[in-house]
Every structure is written in C-alpha cells, then in structure tokens.
Design an enzyme around this catalytic site. Structure first.
Site, PDB file in Angstrom:
ATOM      1  N   GLY A   1      15.669  -2.122  -1.754  1.00  0.00           N
ATOM      2  CA  GLY A   1      16.155  -0.988  -1.184  1.00  0.00           C
ATOM      3  C   GLY A   1      17.489  -0.661  -1.347  1.00  0.00           C
ATOM      4  CB  SER A   2      20.369  -1.161  -3.635  1.00  0.00           C
ATOM      5  OG  SER A   2      19.994  -0.638  -4.737  1.00  0.00           O
TER       6      SER A   2
ATOM      7  NE  ARG B   1      -3.492   4.921  -9.275  1.00  0.00           N
ATOM      8  CZ  ARG B   1      -2.376   4.020  -9.339  1.00  0.00           C
ATOM      9  NH1 ARG B   1      -1.555   3.710  -8.295  1.00  0.00           N
ATOM     10  NH2 ARG B   1      -2.443   3.388 -10.585  1.00  0.00           N
TER      11      ARG B   1
ATOM     12  CG  MET C   1       8.162  -0.444  -7.964  1.00  0.00           C
ATOM     13  SD  MET C   1       8.990   0.571  -8.948  1.00  0.00           S
ATOM     14  CE  MET C   1       8.813  -0.029 -10.715  1.00  0.00           C
TER      15      MET C   1
ATOM     16  CG  ASN D   1      11.076   9.077  -8.153  1.00  0.00           C
ATOM     17  OD1 ASN D   1      11.274   7.909  -7.437  1.00  0.00           O
ATOM     18  ND2 ASN D   1      10.616   8.883  -9.540  1.00  0.00           N
TER      19      ASN D   1
ATOM     20  CG  HIS E   1      12.853   7.535 -13.849  1.00  0.00           C
ATOM     21  ND1 HIS E   1      11.867   6.631 -13.799  1.00  0.00           N
ATOM     22  CD2 HIS E   1      13.149   7.350 -15.349  1.00  0.00           C
ATOM     23  CE1 HIS E   1      11.568   6.228 -14.915  1.00  0.00           C
ATOM     24  NE2 HIS E   1      12.279   6.859 -15.889  1.00  0.00           N
TER      25      HIS E   1
ATOM     26  CB  THR F   1       5.448  17.732 -10.360  1.00  0.00           C
ATOM     27  OG1 THR F   1       5.839  17.040 -11.370  1.00  0.00           O
ATOM     28  CG2 THR F   1       6.510  18.901  -9.821  1.00  0.00           C
TER      29      THR F   1
ATOM     30  CG  ASP G   1       8.837   8.645 -13.934  1.00  0.00           C
ATOM     31  OD1 ASP G   1       9.102   8.344 -12.664  1.00  0.00           O
ATOM     32  OD2 ASP G   1       8.779   7.470 -14.343  1.00  0.00           O
TER      33      ASP G   1
HETATM   34  C1  GRF Z   1      16.063   1.683  -8.971  1.00  0.00           C
HETATM   35  O1  GRF Z   1      16.575   1.324 -10.121  1.00  0.00           O
HETATM   36  C2  GRF Z   1      15.293   3.189  -9.142  1.00  0.00           C
HETATM   37  O2  GRF Z   1      15.681   3.814 -10.138  1.00  0.00           O
HETATM   38  C3  GRF Z   1      14.083   2.674  -9.571  1.00  0.00           C
HETATM   39  O3  GRF Z   1      13.915   1.304  -8.918  1.00  0.00           O
HETATM   40  C4  GRF Z   1      15.031   0.733  -8.748  1.00  0.00           C
HETATM   41  C5  GRF Z   1      15.068   0.656  -7.113  1.00  0.00           C
HETATM   42  O4  GRF Z   1      16.100  -0.269  -6.721  1.00  0.00           O
HETATM   43  N1  GRF Z   1      13.117   3.513  -9.520  1.00  0.00           N
HETATM   44  P1  GRF Z   1      16.398  -0.453  -4.935  1.00  0.00           P
HETATM   45  O5  GRF Z   1      15.144  -0.901  -4.445  1.00  0.00           O
HETATM   46  O6  GRF Z   1      16.813   0.894  -4.621  1.00  0.00           O
HETATM   47  O7  GRF Z   1      17.473  -1.648  -5.118  1.00  0.00           O
END
Ligand code: GRF
Length: 198
Positions: free
Chosen positions: A14-15, A67, A92, A109, A111, A143, A147
């Site tokens: 969650g950074s 899902r 994820m 999102n 990516h 959408t 990605d």
């Molecule tokens: C990030 O690199 C983001 O782009 C990808 O997953 C990672 C998540 O990192 N989708 P964090 O949990 O926000 O540290």
C-alpha cells in the site's frame, strides 16, 4: 466545502495508498472514505487503519475463481462507503466488466509501465528485455479491458545500464508516489487533462 469521497483498493503493502492518503489534506478536494483489500493480511490495511481510515477486506480465495460472486461481496462495503472516486492501487484482481461499469468514469488505476506498452505483469523485466531507453508508470481510467482506458498521467524514468527489474521497479515506484496524487487531485477537481512527469 464538501469533499469528494475516495475509496482505495489494494492487495499489498500500500505505498501508493499511503501517498494518496497523505496528499488528501488541506485544500485538496477529496478525502478517503475507505481502504479495501482482497486480502485481510495486506500490509496496506494496517497502514490505513493507523491513519484513522475505515478498512474492509473480502478474501477472494473462497470464491475459487468465481469473480462475479466475489465481486458481489466486494461491492457491499464499497457501496456502503458511497465513494465518488475509486482508486485501484496495487489491487491484484482482475475486475469484470459488470463491476467496472458501476464505477464508469470514476475509477482510476496505476500501472507500472508507460501504457500502452506492457499491460499485465512483469513490466520492469519486459522493458529491460526490450532494451527500452525509458520506462515509467501510468494512471488511467479503468475500463473493462485490462490496463486500458484513457490515460490521465504518465511519469518516465531513464533506464540505466546497471538496471535490474528490482532497481527499475524501485525508481518507478518513487514516481508512482508523485504521479498518482497529482492525477487524483486534478481528477477530483473534474480535470482529466493528462499530467506528464519526467
Ligand atoms: C505498484 O507498482 C503498482 O503500480 C502496481 O502494484 C504496485 C503496488 O505497490 N499496480 P504498493 O502496494 O502501492 O506499494
């Protein structure tokens, strides 16, 4: 002033979520209303709780790949929080078109590639293998296609001769922490003009 309400979905540390939370102070037009995960053990949930944000988790594993049924549970706490904007931040799980449609035009999102290059996983290794001179990250509107969706911002890094996937990922992640808050602030003001950071 009434703030836009932001729900953040994550699966890991969650950074990016922390960068978003830390940005939503002062005259920022939005505030977090919920941080949610598909994993109750996700490190990001604790970080959000420590910051006084409501958290929720719906474990995807008991649904064994169903899902639609997973999402039927996921959406309950999400709808209860009444978000104006939903930010995926390292979430994820692939979401179905039905789920995405419910937040059309207000789900973002981040990516870790310069989309449209390298959708999916292992983006840093793929950029290195391709011999790219530049790599980076993208914030886009979500959408139904993975990605995909309109690009709202990109940040680039130079690829260095000594780079490994991990080194490159760490440099891109620092950019993510700048890009996502910048895009969210602008988006919450109703401005979708793409932001380009280098
Ligand atoms: C990030 O690199 C983001 O782009 C990808 O997953 C990672 C998540 O990192 N989708 P964090 O949990 O926000 O540290």
């Amino acid at each position: 002033m009434s703030h836009k309400k932001v729900a953040i979905l994550l699966s890991g540390g969650g950074s990016n979520m922390v960068a978003l939370l830390d940005s939503m102070t002062g005259d920022h037009p939005a505030r977090a209303c919920l941080v949610m995960s598909n994993d109750a053990e996700a490190g990001g949930l604790k970080k959000a709780a420590v910051r006084g944000i409501t958290t929720a988790a719906v474990d995807h594993r008991p649904f064994k790949g169903d899902r639609a049924t997973f999402e039927a549970e996921l959406i309950k706490p999400l709808m209860a929080a009444e978000p104006d904007i939903v930010c995926l931040a390292g979430f994820m799980r692939v979401l179905t078109g039905d789920f995405v449609t419910q937040f059309q035009g207000r789900m973002l999102n981040i990516h870790p590639s310069l989309l449209p290059k390298y959708k999916g996983l292992h983006t840093h290794a793929r950029a290195l293998e391709a011999g790219d001179a530049h790599h980076g990250c993208t914030v886009h509107e979500v959408t139904a296609a993975l990605d995909d969706g309109p690009i709202l911002g990109q940040a680039t890094v130079d690829v260095l001769p000594e780079d490994t996937p991990d080194l490159l990922a760490a440099r891109v992640l620092k950019k993510e922490h700048l890009l996502y808050p910048a895009v969210l602030r602008r988006f919450a003001q109703g401005d979708r003009t793409p932001i380009l950071l280098s």
